[in-house]
Scaffold this motif. Structure first.
Motif, PDB file in Angstrom:
ATOM      1  N   HIS A  97      57.354  27.868  41.350  1.00 62.33           N
ATOM      2  CA  HIS A  97      56.720  26.558  41.500  1.00 62.33           C
ATOM      3  C   HIS A  97      57.626  25.718  42.395  1.00 62.33           C
ATOM      4  O   HIS A  97      58.627  26.216  42.905  1.00 62.33           O
ATOM      5  N   CYS A 135      53.155  20.046  42.062  1.00 61.55           N
ATOM      6  CA  CYS A 135      53.698  21.370  42.334  1.00 61.55           C
ATOM      7  C   CYS A 135      53.426  21.649  43.812  1.00 61.55           C
ATOM      8  O   CYS A 135      52.293  21.637  44.256  1.00 61.55           O
ATOM      9  N   GLN A 194      54.113  24.376  45.454  1.00 58.55           N
ATOM     10  CA  GLN A 194      54.051  25.797  45.790  1.00 58.55           C
ATOM     11  C   GLN A 194      52.801  26.350  45.132  1.00 58.55           C
ATOM     12  O   GLN A 194      52.677  26.279  43.909  1.00 58.55           O
ATOM     13  N   CYS A 252      50.656  28.235  43.090  1.00 58.56           N
ATOM     14  CA  CYS A 252      51.203  29.080  42.030  1.00 58.56           C
ATOM     15  C   CYS A 252      50.117  29.715  41.170  1.00 58.56           C
ATOM     16  O   CYS A 252      50.413  30.330  40.153  1.00 58.56           O
ATOM     17  N   HIS A 308      46.870  25.543  39.953  1.00 61.58           N
ATOM     18  CA  HIS A 308      47.922  24.869  40.727  1.00 61.58           C
ATOM     19  C   HIS A 308      47.618  23.392  40.964  1.00 61.58           C
ATOM     20  O   HIS A 308      48.481  22.528  40.830  1.00 61.58           O
ATOM     21  N   MET A 339      48.660  20.834  38.361  1.00 70.03           N
ATOM     22  CA  MET A 339      50.048  20.826  37.910  1.00 70.03           C
ATOM     23  C   MET A 339      50.720  19.540  38.356  1.00 70.03           C
ATOM     24  O   MET A 339      51.426  19.495  39.350  1.00 70.03           O
TER      25      MET A 339
HETATM   26 CU    CU Z   1      53.084  25.412  40.148  1.00 71.62          CU
END
Ligand code: CU
Length: 352
Positions: A237, A284, A286, A288, A292, A295
């Motif tokens: 992340h 987040c 990245q 993921c 996602h 997040m």
């Molecule tokens: Cu993430």
């Protein structure tokens, strides 16, 4: 279909019609024997370059002006100001070069378009010119890079002694926050201790971990350095807090870190932006997994006094969720298992 889409299609079709007309006109003149085909189209293309240049400059200027409030978020950390000013300086120099070279490109295409009575000049090299356009960019770029590296070492170097510390652990798809409690020290953790309840694997055998507490949002103190210890439980992340210019990967199996000094409390930023619902958000950064997008975490920046008041109300995680429950028994079992495993490893090491 939206009005904008329709308008774009109409413009594209209109341009196509113009191009076709120009081409037809060209063929007509050739058929009449008035002109050579390429001379006419060179002229049209050359003029179009001038039109595109002017339209492009106006377009860039307009979009910079119209979207200026969305381009850069307020920076609310010390190093955020450094980054922003480096960005502005870089943009200033590269901007000048960009405008000059683009104007030259478009202007030259127009100015030196093919005509019957001009021949192309053969101009293979000019050492003096090449020397200068190597030396000047080299000096400018080196200066920018050196300033950048200097700031980078400051940002990624050891945190100041008086820093607070918060642990943030990413998992699909949320952030877990762990605070050190009254002793100011985060206790150890072990992946082995991770359960459905002890989500980040706090080691309660470590006295420093017993008063650690978990919260649903990150509270930090204004104008005080804070160190983020960043972990991940499953996949990579990335802790991204745009207003603080914080961005650091959370990688399973290791602890990454980022320290910074927030300079504007949540309350002040609400007033500054004239938005009573404003919150500093963690995204987040990245990709993921499926969740996602959801997040998202929250950071509350407050005064030391407000922070202390909030902290006083947080029970230690051990007291709140572990003590006297089945989870405490489970933890004791896991401790035994881990001990046995370690002894086994040590014994194996002896034999080899
Ligand atoms: Cu993430």
């Amino acid at each position: 279909m939206s009005a904008t889409t329709l308008a774009i299609i109409a413009i594209v079709l209109f341009v196509l019609v113009l191009l076709q007309l120009a081409r037809t006109w060209e063929y007509v003149t050739v058929l009449r024997g008035e002109k050579k085909a390429n001379e006419e189209s060179d002229k049209i293309n050359g003029n179009l370059f001038l039109v595109f240049m002017v339209a492009g400059i106006i377009g860039i200027g307009w979009s910079l002006y119209a979207f200026k409030d969305y381009l850069v978020l307020e920076s609310a950390s010390v190093h955020g100001h450094w980054l922003d000013s480096m960005f502005s300086v870089t943009l200033f120099f590269t901007g000048i070069v960009f405008v000059l070279t683009q104007v030259a490109l478009f202007y030259f295409v127009w100015k030196y378009k093919h005509t019957k009575d001009r021949k192309a000049v053969y101009y293979p090299e000019n050492n003096k010119l090449e020397m200068w356009w190597t030396i000047i960019p080299a000096i400018v770029l080196t200066t920018l890079v050196v300033i950048g590296i200097y700031r980078w070492f400051q940002i990624t170097g050891p945190e100041p002694k008086n820093s607070d510390v918060v642990e943030i652990t990413g998992q699909q798809f949320l952030w877990n926050y762990r605070f050190p409690g009254k002793d100011g020290k985060l206790g150890n953790y072990e992946f082995k201790y991770i359960t459905g309840i002890n989500k980040v694997g706090i080691d309660f055998n470590d006295p420093a971990g017993k008063d650690d507490f978990m919260a649903t949002e990150m509270h930090i103190v204004v104008n005080k350095p804070v160190l983020l210890r960043i972990r991940a439980k499953d996949v990579i992340h990335d802790v991204g807090i745009p207003y603080f210019r914080v961005k650091m990967d959370a990688v399973p199996g290791l602890v990454t870190r980022f320290w910074f000094i927030p300079t504007v409390t949540t309350d002040s930023m609400r007033k500054k932006l004239n938005n009573p619902d404003f919150n500093y958000e963690i995204a987040c950064d990245q990709l993921c997994g499926k969740g996602h997008y959801g997040m998202r975490g929250m950071v509350v920046v407050e005064t030391q006094q407000q922070y202390n008041e909030w902290m006083a109300k947080q029970p230690s995680f051990f007291e709140a969720a572990i003590k006297g429950t089945d989870e405490e028994k489970r933890f004791a079992e896991l401790t035994q298992e881990l001990k046995a495993e370690k002894e086994h490893e040590a014994a194996k090491g002896h034999h080899e």
